[in-house]
Design an enzyme around this catalytic site. Sequence first.
Site, mmCIF file in Angstrom:
data_model
loop_
_atom_site.group_PDB
_atom_site.id
_atom_site.type_symbol
_atom_site.label_atom_id
_atom_site.label_comp_id
_atom_site.label_asym_id
_atom_site.label_seq_id
_atom_site.Cartn_x
_atom_site.Cartn_y
_atom_site.Cartn_z
ATOM 1 N N GLU D 41 0.851 -1.196 0.000
ATOM 2 C CA GLU D 41 0.000 0.000 0.000
ATOM 3 C C GLU D 41 0.884 1.242 0.000
ATOM 4 O OE1 GLU D 41 -3.218 0.089 3.014
ATOM 5 O OE2 GLU D 41 -2.569 -1.939 3.536
ATOM 6 N N ASP D 52 -6.894 5.708 11.178
ATOM 7 C CA ASP D 52 -5.591 5.200 11.578
ATOM 8 C C ASP D 52 -5.309 5.429 13.049
ATOM 9 O OD1 ASP D 52 -4.339 4.096 9.195
ATOM 10 O OD2 ASP D 52 -4.556 6.123 8.381
#
Lengths: 423, 423, 253, 253
Positions: D41, D52
């Site tokens: 990624e 996150d």
Amino acid sequence: MIRSNNGYFGEFGGRFVPEILLPALTELEELFFELRDDPAFWQEYLTLTQEFSGRPTPLTPLRRLSEQLGGAQIWLKREDLNHSGAHKINNVLGQGLLVQRMGKKRVIAETGAGQHGLATAIMSAKLGLDATIYMGADDIERQYSNVFWMRQLGANVVGVETGSRTLKEALDEALRDWAASVETTHYVLGTACGPAPFPELVSYFQSVISQEIKQQSMTQIGKLPDEVVACVGGGSNAMGAFSAFLDDSEVKLVGIEAGGLSLEDGQHSVRLLKGTGEPGIAQGYKTLFLQNDDGQLGETHSIAAGLDYVGVSPILAHLSQTGRVTPDSSSDTEVTDAFQLLMKTEGIIPAMESAHALAGGFKRAKTMNKNQHMVINLSGRGDKDIFNIARAFPQRDWTEFLQREAERSTDQINAHLATELAG
Amino acid sequence: MIRSNNGYFGEFGGRFVPEILLPALTELEELFFELRDDPAFWQEYLTLTQEFSGRPTPLTPLRRLSEQLGGAQIWLKREDLNHSGAHKINNVLGQGLLVQRMGKKRVIAETGAGQHGLATAIMSAKLGLDATIYMGADDIERQYSNVFWMRQLGANVVGVETGSRTLKEALDEALRDWAASVETTHYVLGTACGPAPFPELVSYFQSVISQEIKQQSMTQIGKLPDEVVACVGGGSNAMGAFSAFLDDSEVKLVGIEAGGLSLEDGQHSVRLLKGTGEPGIAQGYKTLFLQNDDGQLGETHSIAAGLDYVGVSPILAHLSQTGRVTPDSSSDTEVTDAFQLLMKTEGIIPAMESAHALAGGFKRAKTMNKNQHMVINLSGRGDKDIFNIARAFPQRDWTEFLQREAERSTDQINAHLATELAG
Amino acid sequence: MFPKQNDALQVMSHAVIGFPNLAENEKAIDGLVAAGVNLIELQVPFSDPVADGHTLANACYDALKQGGSVQATLDLAEKVCANHPDVNFILMSYLNPLYRYGLQALFDKAAAVGIKGLIIPDWPVEEVEPWLPTFDDLDLSPIMMVTPNTPAKRVERIVNASRGMVYVVSRMGVTGHETEWGEAFEAYLKNIRVYTDLPLAVGFGVRSSDDLNAITGKAEVAAFCSKYIEWQRHDGSDIAAEKMKTMIGEMKH
Amino acid sequence: MFPKQNDALQVMSHAVIGFPNLAENEKAIDGLVAAGVNLIELQVPFSDPVADGHTLANACYDALKQGGSVQATLDLAEKVCANHPDVNFILMSYLNPLYRYGLQALFDKAAAVGIKGLIIPDWPVEEVEPWLPTFDDLDLSPIMMVTPNTPAKRVERIVNASRGMVYVVSRMGVTGHETEWGEAFEAYLKNIRVYTDLPLAVGFGVRSSDDLNAITGKAEVAAFCSKYIEWQRHDGSDIAAEKMKTMIGEMKH
Ligand SMILES: Cc1ncc(COP(=O)(O)O)c(C=O)c1O
Ligand SMILES: Cc1ncc(COP(=O)(O)O)c(C=O)c1O
């Protein structure tokens, strides 16, 4: 009341959140859609705000000040008289009713000025809920008195140390908590922002403000006001003050943002004026954000912690695009002048946030005539902001008092420790 | 409403002042006697308190707390929701109407907690009067935030350095000022004490509290309450809460004084209980004073600056002698417990003064049954007392914040000075 | 004996019992008498002396710490009345210490030790009137106060309740500040004379020879109190007495 | 190429563009590829990375200071896609940076430089669906996320909008914490398989060899991201790559 088109207001709004949060938002939306047209629910809400928070809040004529400015007759909608000292409690009490219906036992909230956090801590104490409040570490310093009270009320206040350490980061952090706790926790969003249904839901509860203004204007003025003016942070007090007038085209609606030090990047929190906010999608919704070309959200500044926010209600973004709402801004110095003028002429201490609406409103009122009437929404009181306001008006005796108090407090803590060690 | 017999209530009351003050007291009494039976004047007063201060204040049911205590149903009369945060404003607004009628342009006031001084500063700003507020130097330190706001509002706050540097000395000093300025100055006495007509006049304005309680009880409870409980400093909020019930013998009226650290001399401010206050004549009136055998007024102590007073309303002295009012007291520790209990269970931050009524009321409520109803007068909110309350609940993070803030404030003052020197 | 109307101006002065301490009070009074003062107020110190300015208020606070009290005042009065039979000693007190002592007992005792008059600034005429027969029986003169803002009718009532002399408060305010002695002041005195033949004692703001000279010929007594207490505090009782003597010597006659 | 259903477990790892700096990203990616990672990624750093945890959020903040941006990500992608034609590079971003760039332009450009997939955590399926024809044209796979609380009907809708693989969020919360891989987890995966034959990539809480072994045989891809970024931060990209190599070597097959 304005209704979204599937979560959107024109091009703004929507629900852009990690998948994990969707079920909770859907649940909330379903509950809200079920209740909002139920007059019994609205009555339950009104009774709660009346019994607990002293609604209706009055509409106070500013006779001396209007005379002095020489223009429109100015009236203040007194949200400062709410329990906890600001309009934020309206929304929180409403969400409290929803939390009870959902059976959740924990709430979280983000807070900038601390006013929404305080309201949430109050509601949680009243309903017996656990509360965790996320607040930017810099805002904690700016608005420590609210933090003090939240903690005294039993809430867990978490300082957020990331980024610019203000409201934006607190909101991010609250969303992170929610992602892990969503099944047992309600997120009490504090303004008319965020993913659907929050903008609509928060505006619904806050609309009690304009419903009262409307009624009070008819009784006290004998007609609708010519203008309604409110400050715009996230947009909840403005939506509260505007909602009931949206269809009354003769009533001009004016939203005042924080002009800060200047309109340079990072020196203000203006998002609705040309050349400031740009369409963006973040923090769960689409609106005008202060951001750079890469789509990174920008830095903001305001003398009022509660206006220091990078986004704005998608409803207000839409209404200012359609022209129904007129956006304007007041600078920090205009705001401190208006603060002092109100205090010394009418004996009312405004919140720094609300002083933006005053500054913007006074300027406009001067250009109006004596037969016109302006209602300014006084979203909160300033005495909660003593540290903040003392900073805006530096005075030696305050500094000296702080020094003495810090010493006394240190002595007291040491004495306390000594007793504990001895005991 | 209770009426004096030529300034006396039983053996208490009267008007024992230097000759120079008599004309002003007579003028005031005449004006008051002329107005108090005029329903239009009462309506004018009600409108002012409604428009400016948010009256009527609500009667809030304490459902969770009553359940938890397991006795009577407790209701709070929310004087904390008044503009300025306490019941003191009622009296001050009323006197403001009198000042306007007398055409005087300057007012003076004594203040203990600062709450009455703040209310007076607010009224003066609103009406465009000069205000000088006398406050004991020790009280200034205890209640600095109120001093800060009084000054911001434009009032001249004079610290009184004599004697025990609290309310008693402030009152003496205000009387001295008045002796020199009586022809142009109105003395806004802050509680139901002092020379006639003040006890009666202050009680008259504060009686709006019990008139509302009465009406609200009929609507919300369906009958009169079994007990009404109020704290007693000078006695104005208690007289406010009791007045309309004096003829309703089924309603028990309970006044809670400051039990302080103990009932030893100098450790409390209890005047109505046996072995505490003795009849005396000082500060312009006859009542039960804490005093020694030589008639010297005594030292007092209370965790609440607003209860820390050596005398008491002659009306309450009389009513507790006749048995109509039941006096009781709460100690500092009972008070801080009640403070925290209300805050954490109902989300309401009481003033330390009002927390005395809570402590006394909660204790009694536990012994009552679930069909009984008690109204406690919440005379003020506590968030104005942040420094004071932080002292009652010492916490390291508050101490550290104060240190940082004192440093920031010093830097700011220095920067300010530097700019001025350079400029 | 109190002066008579149109007698030459006399100085009345002051002692706060316990200030600077009890032992010194007697010596200070001897000094005042030696300086030519024939009217002396013996002030019972009080915790809340609302009619006094800071000089006398601070003297009260200090005096209380030194044991000043009603009893101490009576004890001292007994001595000084005996030592100075030609001097008029006047008990000056706020009402509460006397009230706590018991008013009847206090008046009896005061008269018994030789006190001639009473000045009680927070005791209004309405409350005094019922006691007049007692006072007349005891030959104890209530010296009532008239102030510049007292309405005519009330002046009449007050002077009628007064004995020995009338205390004329020279101006608005409390003790210890300055006063102007202009035409308004003379008119003020004249209005009082309409209602009484009692001698007038002018108080509040008599702080210098100039003040005394200004009052000469207008009133019979000048209360020289706060300034004397300032001298006592700063220079001690001996020098204060000397200054008093000098000043009285300088008075026009 | 994305794996197929029932292929042996592959590790997907991560780069935050600009972290620790732009120069090091390329080297770090070379290291990952050398360690045997085939799915990477490329995260566009964002000011407000709400999905996150603190590891990735802090990496984002640092990356922004180093010049991380959409453009920098595309530039890097162009290089690494060319250098490693067998590796699947997936553009991971919050929506706003892409939205500001212009979505159509961004997707065109991403496909052109060789990006194979997209992970956009704050882009819900309702908003993605209208773009599916575009993605299919560009051979760009939207890798949509399913979470433990996603209702069955919505799982179906999400997997139908997914291409390449489905991202299975292992637990409630954000990236960077630990997860339990018990029976509930297996049942969860089974429920997803009801609706799709796409390979499943498990993410959130894959932090050790033990985690990888627990997933082996249940899913086709394990996203080993936060922990790798922690290695990068504490040990540098070289040692991080070595650790990755060791860990992949220890995987059961
Ligand atoms: C008193 C007050 N007014 C206004 C605001 C701005 O928020 P909003 O725009 O949602 O009303 C705040 C936020 O904390 C506030 O405390
Ligand atoms: C909140 C509050 N309650 C009570 C009091 C006591 O005064 P009173 O007995 O006149 O009501 C005060 C005095 O300052 C006060 O501030």
